[in-house]
Scaffold this active site. Structure first.
Site, PDB file in Angstrom:
ATOM      1  CE  LYS A 178      -3.810  -2.415   2.212  1.00  0.00           C
ATOM      2  NZ  LYS A 178      -4.594  -2.742   3.405  1.00  0.00           N
TER       3      LYS A 178
ATOM      4  CD  GLN B 249      -3.416  -4.343   6.471  1.00  0.00           C
ATOM      5  OE1 GLN B 249      -3.572  -3.274   5.880  1.00  0.00           O
ATOM      6  NE2 GLN B 249      -3.733  -5.496   5.917  1.00  0.00           N
TER       7      GLN B 249
ATOM      8  CG  ASP C 202      -9.734   0.087   4.964  1.00  0.00           C
ATOM      9  OD1 ASP C 202      -9.539  -0.220   3.777  1.00  0.00           O
ATOM     10  OD2 ASP C 202      -9.136  -0.428   5.913  1.00  0.00           O
TER      11      ASP C 202
HETATM   12  N1  GUN Z   1      -6.659  -6.682   5.753  1.00  0.00           N
HETATM   13  C1  GUN Z   1      -6.893  -7.350   4.606  1.00  0.00           C
HETATM   14  N2  GUN Z   1      -7.537  -6.560   3.714  1.00  0.00           N
HETATM   15  C2  GUN Z   1      -7.730  -5.374   4.330  1.00  0.00           C
HETATM   16  C3  GUN Z   1      -8.336  -4.145   3.925  1.00  0.00           C
HETATM   17  O1  GUN Z   1      -8.862  -3.997   2.806  1.00  0.00           O
HETATM   18  N3  GUN Z   1      -8.325  -3.148   4.840  1.00  0.00           N
HETATM   19  C4  GUN Z   1      -7.782  -3.305   6.078  1.00  0.00           C
HETATM   20  N4  GUN Z   1      -7.820  -2.261   6.911  1.00  0.00           N
HETATM   21  N5  GUN Z   1      -7.214  -4.426   6.481  1.00  0.00           N
HETATM   22  C5  GUN Z   1      -7.176  -5.449   5.617  1.00  0.00           C
END
Ligand code: GUN
Length: 282
Positions: free
Chosen positions: A50, A94, A117
């Site tokens: 990311k 995350q 998100d």
């Molecule tokens: N863990 C796996 N996919 C995601 C996501 O799209 N957002 C977040 N915050 N954690 C994740």
């Protein structure tokens, strides 16, 4: 001919557009803050991807890495600080979190205009109500963009989603239902899963079980959206929930793994961040 829903190419196109948007900004650069708690290797890898994507678009990315023993108050105080920091446009925590933390309270502390998100209760509620203003979770919006770009009909179609998480299955179900699809959201207690897969025009799967469905358990011409990331065999080959080559023999359209939904999730994170940037610079 089976359509390959290439997320890598589409994600590249989206990232190029974002890079251009960032280059045209007259104010400060957008900035994403990512909080990661603990030392889960997969989560560390996702966060790295990311932040790298941010860098390729000239977006600032900041990682706040907390020890796995970090307590609820500590995590919340980091989010509150970021909420009040006018140089931060998006906050992503995350997931998954260490078990001792209360995930919902933590996520719901993120201020609505920085919910990159789309996981806060306000954005989830907006989606439930069919409010177009909602920030969609990145994977969900990534799938919508893929279906739209490759002209896959949604309205009036039968969709089976094999996943009922707050990040993927539930919001994806609501979104596609809002768009006129008839949606079944299957989970581990679903009786006779294959009755649902056989009847589906679109199947979206994220179970973590490779070969959860095979090409005899689907309708010819089905669209397969494979959201899973699984590692198989002695070489730990990256695969999805379906056997791509076998499924492609009957599917009308299918996402590859890798190169399907994964890159789209990352590209949409940047799209959502740009939306947050606009909200924060009104
Ligand atoms: N863990 C796996 N996919 C995601 C996501 O799209 N957002 C977040 N915050 N954690 C994740």
């Amino acid at each position: 001919m089976t359509k390959i829903l290439d997320g890598k190419i589409l994600a590249q196109k989206i990232k190029l557009e974002i890079k251009q948007q960032v280059a045209n900004l007259t104010k400060r650069k957008p900035k994403l803050a990512v909080i990661i708690i603990g030392d889960d290797l997969a989560s560390q890898m996702y966060v790295h991807t990311k932040i790298k994507a941010c860098q390729t678009c000239d977006i600032d990315g900041q990682v706040i890495a907390l020890d796995k023993s970090a307590n609820q108050t500590e995590v919340i105080s980091h989010i509150e600080r970021l909420n009040n920091d006018s140089t931060i446009d998006g906050i992503l925590v995350q997931l998954p979190l260490p078990k001792h933390l209360d995930m919902l309270t933590i996520i719901n502390t993120i201020t609505i205009d920085k919910d990159v998100d789309g996981l806060t209760n306000i954005n989830a509620g907006r989606l439930l109500q069919g409010d177009k203003q909602t920030m969609l979770p990145c994977t969900v919006k990534g799938i919508l963009e893929l279906l739209t770009y490759y002209k896959i009909l949604i309205k009036g179609q039968n969709v089976t989603i094999i996943n009922d998480s707050n990040i993927v299955g539930k919001p994806l179900g609501l979104l596609l239902n809002n768009m006129g699809a008839t949606v079944s959201v299957a989970h581990k207690l679903t009786k006779d899963l294959f009755a649902y897969t056989k009847n589906a025009d679109i199947i979206c799967t994220a179970t973590g079980v490779h070969n959860i469905i095979n090409n005899k358990q689907v309708k010819p011409g089905v669209t397969i959206i494979d959201i899973a990331i699984n590692y198989t065999g002695p070489n730990k080959k990256l695969v999805g929930d379906v056997n791509f080559m076998e499924m492609a023999k009957v599917a009308g359209a299918i996402t590859p793994v890798p190169g399907g939904v994964g890159p789209m999730t990352i590209a949409i994170l940047l799209t959502n961040l740009m939306t947050c940037y606009e909200l924060n610079n009104k």
